[in-house]
Design an enzyme around this catalytic site. Sequence first.
Site, short mmCIF file in Angstrom:
data_model
loop_
_atom_site.label_atom_id
_atom_site.label_comp_id
_atom_site.label_asym_id
_atom_site.label_seq_id
_atom_site.Cartn_x
_atom_site.Cartn_y
_atom_site.Cartn_z
N CYS A 55 0.86 -1.18 0.00
CA CYS A 55 0.00 0.00 0.00
C CYS A 55 0.90 1.24 0.00
O CYS A 55 2.12 1.12 -0.14
CB CYS A 55 -1.00 0.00 1.16
SG CYS A 55 -0.30 0.19 2.81
N ASN A 72 2.45 1.50 4.10
CA ASN A 72 2.76 0.25 4.80
C ASN A 72 2.49 0.36 6.30
O ASN A 72 3.20 -0.21 7.12
CB ASN A 72 4.20 -0.19 4.53
CG ASN A 72 4.53 -1.62 4.97
OD1 ASN A 72 5.66 -1.90 5.33
ND2 ASN A 72 3.58 -2.51 4.93
N CYS A 108 -1.25 0.86 7.29
CA CYS A 108 -2.68 0.56 7.48
C CYS A 108 -3.09 -0.74 6.79
O CYS A 108 -3.34 -1.75 7.43
CB CYS A 108 -3.55 1.72 6.98
SG CYS A 108 -3.37 3.25 7.93
N ARG A 109 -3.17 -0.70 5.46
CA ARG A 109 -3.74 -1.81 4.71
C ARG A 109 -2.80 -2.99 4.52
O ARG A 109 -3.18 -4.14 4.77
CB ARG A 109 -4.23 -1.33 3.34
CG ARG A 109 -5.34 -0.29 3.44
CD ARG A 109 -5.62 0.36 2.11
NE ARG A 109 -4.50 1.24 1.73
CZ ARG A 109 -4.38 1.82 0.54
NH1 ARG A 109 -5.27 1.59 -0.40
NH2 ARG A 109 -3.36 2.61 0.29
N SER A 110 -1.59 -2.75 4.05
CA SER A 110 -0.72 -3.89 3.73
C SER A 110 -0.25 -4.67 4.96
O SER A 110 -0.20 -5.90 4.89
CB SER A 110 0.45 -3.47 2.83
OG SER A 110 1.23 -2.46 3.41
N ASP A 130 -7.97 3.40 1.42
CA ASP A 130 -7.06 3.78 2.50
C ASP A 130 -7.89 4.38 3.64
O ASP A 130 -8.52 5.42 3.47
CB ASP A 130 -6.05 4.81 1.98
CG ASP A 130 -4.94 5.09 2.98
OD1 ASP A 130 -5.07 4.69 4.16
OD2 ASP A 130 -3.93 5.71 2.58
#
Length: 170
Positions: A13, A16, A18-20, A129
């Site tokens: 993301c 690196n 939040c999402r990934s 995001d």
Amino acid sequence: MSKKPINSILFVCLGNICRSPLAEGVFGDVWAAREEGRHILLDSAATSGWEVGSAPDPRSMAIAAHHGIDISRQRARKVTPQDFHRFDLILGMDRSNVADLKAAAPATMRDRVHLFLEFAQGKAGDVPDPYYDGPEAFAEVYRMIREASEALATRLAARASDSGQASSTM
């Protein structure tokens, strides 16, 4: 993409945090629960260098912990040129991440880069995001990642057991 087994996955993301890291943790949990008996190297990274060295966002850690997953030891890092050789599959959380990854990838490695939801579930969509939103956005992102991780694990297990015949799911 070739039919060779996928032994390593990089989730990517923008920052690196939040999402990934959530995708790395959730997919690892899903894969381990299936007891496939096959180790897959998992990691996560960012297309930007803004958060290098940072722990995941506290809201990502909280939603993961709520579901029994500990991502607190992860640290943000930026995608490196070596990642395109090290990982069989590189999954961007949104179209912007995928575009950045394909621009950075050597031409012969671009087929390793895919949009996470599209590759996992056949849905052309982004994992949004949640950084500027509240806990409800992180809960929604968790749900999306969990569903995609379940689908991805099913797909990879089928791919590994495929006897080499063409499959309509791949």
